[in-house]
Design a protein around this motif. Structure first.
Motif, PDB file in Angstrom:
ATOM      1  N   LEU A  36       0.822  -1.204   0.000  1.00 10.12           N
ATOM      2  CA  LEU A  36       0.000   0.000   0.000  1.00 10.12           C
ATOM      3  C   LEU A  36       0.862   1.262   0.000  1.00 10.12           C
ATOM      4  O   LEU A  36       0.588   2.215  -0.719  1.00 10.12           O
ATOM      5  N   LEU A  37       1.930   1.261   0.797  1.00  8.09           N
ATOM      6  CA  LEU A  37       2.834   2.418   0.820  1.00  8.09           C
ATOM      7  C   LEU A  37       3.486   2.622  -0.541  1.00  8.09           C
ATOM      8  O   LEU A  37       3.617   3.764  -1.019  1.00  8.09           O
ATOM      9  N   GLU A  38       3.898   1.523  -1.197  1.00  3.69           N
ATOM     10  CA  GLU A  38       4.505   1.637  -2.528  1.00  3.69           C
ATOM     11  C   GLU A  38       3.492   2.156  -3.545  1.00  3.69           C
ATOM     12  O   GLU A  38       3.835   2.957  -4.414  1.00  3.69           O
ATOM     13  N   LEU A  39       2.246   1.698  -3.432  1.00  2.00           N
ATOM     14  CA  LEU A  39       1.204   2.181  -4.341  1.00  2.00           C
ATOM     15  C   LEU A  39       0.994   3.681  -4.168  1.00  2.00           C
ATOM     16  O   LEU A  39       0.933   4.432  -5.146  1.00  2.00           O
ATOM     17  N   ASN A  40       0.883   4.126  -2.907  1.00  2.00           N
ATOM     18  CA  ASN A  40       0.690   5.559  -2.641  1.00  2.00           C
ATOM     19  C   ASN A  40       1.853   6.377  -3.196  1.00  2.00           C
ATOM     20  O   ASN A  40       1.658   7.432  -3.819  1.00  2.00           O
ATOM     21  N   ALA A  41       3.068   5.895  -2.966  1.00  2.00           N
ATOM     22  CA  ALA A  41       4.248   6.619  -3.433  1.00  2.00           C
ATOM     23  C   ALA A  41       4.297   6.669  -4.956  1.00  2.00           C
ATOM     24  O   ALA A  41       4.671   7.690  -5.549  1.00  2.00           O
ATOM     25  N   ILE A  60      -3.227  18.323  -1.549  1.00  2.00           N
ATOM     26  CA  ILE A  60      -4.361  17.616  -0.955  1.00  2.00           C
ATOM     27  C   ILE A  60      -4.217  16.109  -1.137  1.00  2.00           C
ATOM     28  O   ILE A  60      -4.392  15.324  -0.198  1.00  2.00           O
ATOM     29  N   LEU A  61      -3.865  15.705  -2.370  1.00  2.00           N
ATOM     30  CA  LEU A  61      -3.700  14.277  -2.647  1.00  2.00           C
ATOM     31  C   LEU A  61      -2.570  13.678  -1.818  1.00  2.00           C
ATOM     32  O   LEU A  61      -2.682  12.574  -1.283  1.00  2.00           O
ATOM     33  N   GLU A  62      -1.483  14.419  -1.709  1.00  2.00           N
ATOM     34  CA  GLU A  62      -0.346  13.943  -0.935  1.00  2.00           C
ATOM     35  C   GLU A  62      -0.731  13.750   0.522  1.00  2.00           C
ATOM     36  O   GLU A  62      -0.371  12.749   1.153  1.00  2.00           O
ATOM     37  N   SER A  63      -1.495  14.711   1.040  1.00  2.00           N
ATOM     38  CA  SER A  63      -1.928  14.620   2.426  1.00  2.00           C
ATOM     39  C   SER A  63      -2.823  13.405   2.646  1.00  2.00           C
ATOM     40  O   SER A  63      -2.682  12.686   3.626  1.00  2.00           O
ATOM     41  N   ARG A  64      -3.756  13.226   1.710  1.00  2.00           N
ATOM     42  CA  ARG A  64      -4.677  12.095   1.832  1.00  2.00           C
ATOM     43  C   ARG A  64      -3.940  10.757   1.744  1.00  2.00           C
ATOM     44  O   ARG A  64      -4.193   9.835   2.513  1.00  2.00           O
ATOM     45  N   LEU A  65      -3.039  10.627   0.760  1.00  2.00           N
ATOM     46  CA  LEU A  65      -2.369   9.353   0.527  1.00  2.00           C
ATOM     47  C   LEU A  65      -1.342   9.011   1.598  1.00  2.00           C
ATOM     48  O   LEU A  65      -1.056   7.838   1.833  1.00  2.00           O
ATOM     49  N   THR A  79       6.121   7.127   3.658  1.00  2.00           N
ATOM     50  CA  THR A  79       5.855   7.175   2.221  1.00  2.00           C
ATOM     51  C   THR A  79       6.908   7.994   1.493  1.00  2.00           C
ATOM     52  O   THR A  79       7.409   7.611   0.435  1.00  2.00           O
ATOM     53  N   LYS A  80       7.261   9.145   2.067  1.00  2.00           N
ATOM     54  CA  LYS A  80       8.244  10.014   1.430  1.00  2.00           C
ATOM     55  C   LYS A  80       9.634   9.394   1.422  1.00  2.00           C
ATOM     56  O   LYS A  80      10.473   9.723   0.580  1.00  2.00           O
ATOM     57  N   SER A  81       9.885   8.479   2.360  1.00  2.00           N
ATOM     58  CA  SER A  81      11.216   7.866   2.438  1.00  2.00           C
ATOM     59  C   SER A  81      11.354   6.643   1.536  1.00  2.00           C
ATOM     60  O   SER A  81      12.457   6.149   1.315  1.00  2.00           O
ATOM     61  N   ILE A  82      10.235   6.151   0.994  1.00  2.00           N
ATOM     62  CA  ILE A  82      10.285   4.968   0.139  1.00  2.00           C
ATOM     63  C   ILE A  82      10.921   5.323  -1.204  1.00  2.00           C
ATOM     64  O   ILE A  82      10.521   6.293  -1.852  1.00  2.00           O
ATOM     65  N   GLU A  83      11.896   4.538  -1.600  1.00  2.00           N
ATOM     66  CA  GLU A  83      12.545   4.735  -2.895  1.00  2.00           C
ATOM     67  C   GLU A  83      11.940   3.763  -3.900  1.00  2.00           C
ATOM     68  O   GLU A  83      11.991   2.556  -3.712  1.00  2.00           O
ATOM     69  N   ILE A  84      11.364   4.304  -4.963  1.00  2.38           N
ATOM     70  CA  ILE A  84      10.784   3.461  -6.018  1.00  2.38           C
ATOM     71  C   ILE A  84      11.431   3.844  -7.339  1.00  2.38           C
ATOM     72  O   ILE A  84      11.863   4.989  -7.526  1.00  2.38           O
ATOM     73  N   PRO A  85      11.492   2.907  -8.279  1.00  3.28           N
ATOM     74  CA  PRO A  85      12.118   3.195  -9.576  1.00  3.28           C
ATOM     75  C   PRO A  85      11.365   4.275 -10.341  1.00  3.28           C
ATOM     76  O   PRO A  85      10.192   4.553 -10.080  1.00  3.28           O
ATOM     77  N   GLU A  86      12.040   4.843 -11.303  1.00  2.00           N
ATOM     78  CA  GLU A  86      11.425   5.859 -12.151  1.00  2.00           C
ATOM     79  C   GLU A  86      10.296   5.224 -12.972  1.00  2.00           C
ATOM     80  O   GLU A  86      10.370   4.078 -13.390  1.00  2.00           O
TER      81      GLU A  86
END
Length: 504
Positions: A36-41, A60-65, A79-86
């Protein structure tokens, strides 16, 4: 609202602000907390460049997610600390689409298998009704569905060999590459030899009873490879040279595995000693390119661009028979094995065409080790021949051409392909003949039904998108009596579409 990049109105902003928390809440039964965290990110990553001119919407979206994940208010920092590929969301979506296509393909294959299963059940029911004591056997197996398509080569497939007792097949292509596969796991090759030859590989065959593979090529070389440890093969153990043009085909002697026969565009046939690597004999067999060759005991049969088929006693190099009838290049020729004779003898008996042989003739055919042959060519025809018996020199007893009639007799002409017929194989039970063609089909013919006015194939296989250059059928593990424990049911085909198809 004049800016086309603006995708949200003020009304949308108020709607987003009024979304209930449950709208973006964690669905424990669908996604794990980490997922879920990866999906939000990934959603935020995807929307950030789109909403570059709409910072309020993005905020607003960032706050909600980030505040309605599995960890509540702590999710923002996580969420902000999760590193996901481009382009993570786009890549995930592409994967979903690929999986959907795979599912559709599997559903189609499953439907085809269900249909084939229904056919088999009906066939078995009919067999049981006709003969309550019958048993199901691999001996009468006919290839009927596509088991695997191997898409590894980047050039047209030109040669295939199946080992008689090890679970290996070798495929070769026009670019000089050979690939070794394990029939028990076709997901990826066991080994690949990218520069096995410098030009097209025209045939590969296994030496009887060994792990030696022999290949011939347009580069004029014949090479011997030791496949006892197939994943370690790098270089040939022997190279044979002597032909002055393309080496078209090779045939390993069944009588003496150390004897090899080859034919070439230089119009000759050569007999080789594999132990020494020396050519024992060169036979001037034809007036043009010798396309294919097959052996049976002390005799060879060869076909050529000169449209003829020649029967040769190889220990002396003497031509003992000639078959004429094709109007164009003859692409392939094979001796028909002894276990097919009952079907062809019965056909001749039905048609009143010399079907009954004297005891002397039966003995002679048994001694020479051949009786019938089959050929195919660019005239779209398959021809079945009754071969002539040789005469014998009264001085030294060596075979020579029959002075009264040295010609083979075409006893049946099979029409059915719409283009050049490239390759022939005879089923190990002797009843079925298999052919491949430039019309993109593989056809299976029943030799017990040659008396029909218009012979039709019992099966036509379609799985290639271009010419079917070559086919190979698995052989029994030994030369003894046929039984299920000695048989593997595989037909392998190679096409100009660069694809190898495995049929079962």
């Amino acid at each position: 609202m004049g800016d086309n990049r603006r995708i949200f109105s003020e009304g949308h902003v108020s709607v987003l602000r009024s979304l209930p928390s449950s709208f973006l809440s964690h669905k424990a039964n669908l996604l794990s907390p980490r997922q879920l965290l990866e999906l939000n990110a990934s959603i935020l990553q995807y929307l950030k460049p789109i909403l570059k001119s709409e910072p309020e919407i993005y905020s607003i979206l960032e706050s909600r997610l980030t505040n309605h994940g599995p960890h509540g208010a702590n999710d923002e920092q996580i969420t902000k600390s999760i590193e996901i590929p481009e382009n993570y969301l786009q890549k995930k979506w592409t994967t979903v689409l690929r999986l959907q296509r795979n599912i559709q393909e599997l559903e189609m294959k499953n439907k085809a298998l269900e249909g084939r299963n229904k056919e088999i059940v009906e066939m078995l029911d009919n067999e049981v009704k006709a003969n309550p004591h019958c048993s199901i056997s691999k001996i009468n197996w006919i290839p009927s569905f596509l088991k695997s398509s191997l898409r590894f080569h980047t050039s047209p497939i030109t040669a295939i060999a199946i080992h008689s007792f090890n679970p290996y097949i070798v495929t070769a292509s026009q670019d000089g590459m050979m690939v070794i596969w394990n029939l028990l796991d076709l997901s990826e090759p066991v080994n690949q030899l990218k520069n096995a030859h410098s030009k097209s590989i025209n045939m590969v065959t296994f030496q009887k009873g060994t792990s030696y593979l022999i290949s011939c090529s347009s580069d004029q070389f014949i090479k011997v490879w030791d496949l006892s440890t197939p994943d370690d093969v790098r270089i040939p153990i022997k190279s044979l040279t002597g032909h002055e043009h393309i080496v078209s085909a090779i045939s390993s002697s069944h009588k003496d595995p150390n004897i090899l026969f080859s034919c070439s565009r230089d119009k000759t046939i050569k007999v080789w000693d594999l132990q020494t690597g020396w050519a024992l004999r060169t036979i001037d067999a034809h007036s043009d390119w010798v396309r294919s060759i097959d052996s049976s005991g002390d005799y060879l049969i060869s076909c050529s661009s000169d449209t003829s088929i020649r029967l040769t006693h190889w220990p002396t190099g003497t031509g003992v028979g000639l078959c004429l009838g094709h109007k164009q290049v003859v692409e392939d020729v094979k001796f028909i094995p002894k276990n097919s004779n009952e079907y062809l003898d019965a056909f001749l008996a039905k048609t009143g065409n010399k079907g009954t042989l004297s005891s002397e003739q039966k003995t002679e055919y048994s001694q020479v080790g051949y009786k019938y042959a089959v050929s195919c060519g660019r005239d779209k025809l398959i021809k079945i021949w009754k071969l002539p018996l040789p005469d014998y020199n009264t001085l030294n007893g060596s075979p020579m051409a029959n002075s009264l009639n040295p010609y083979g007799e075409c006893i049946k002409e099979i029409k059915g392909h719409a283009s050049w017929v490239r390759c022939l194989q005879i089923h190990y039970n002797g009843r079925y003949l298999i052919s491949s063609s430039d019309d993109q089909t593989i056809k299976i013919w029943d030799l017990s039904k040659l008396d029909e006015e218009e012979v039709k194939p019992v099966k036509s296989l379609q799985g290639h998108q271009s010419f079917v250059n070559t086919i190979a059928i698995s052989s029994p593990t030994d030369d003894g009596e046929l039984s299920d424990d000695k048989i593997r049911c595989y037909l392998v085909s190679g096409g100009a579409d660069n694809v190898v198809n495995v049929w079962a």
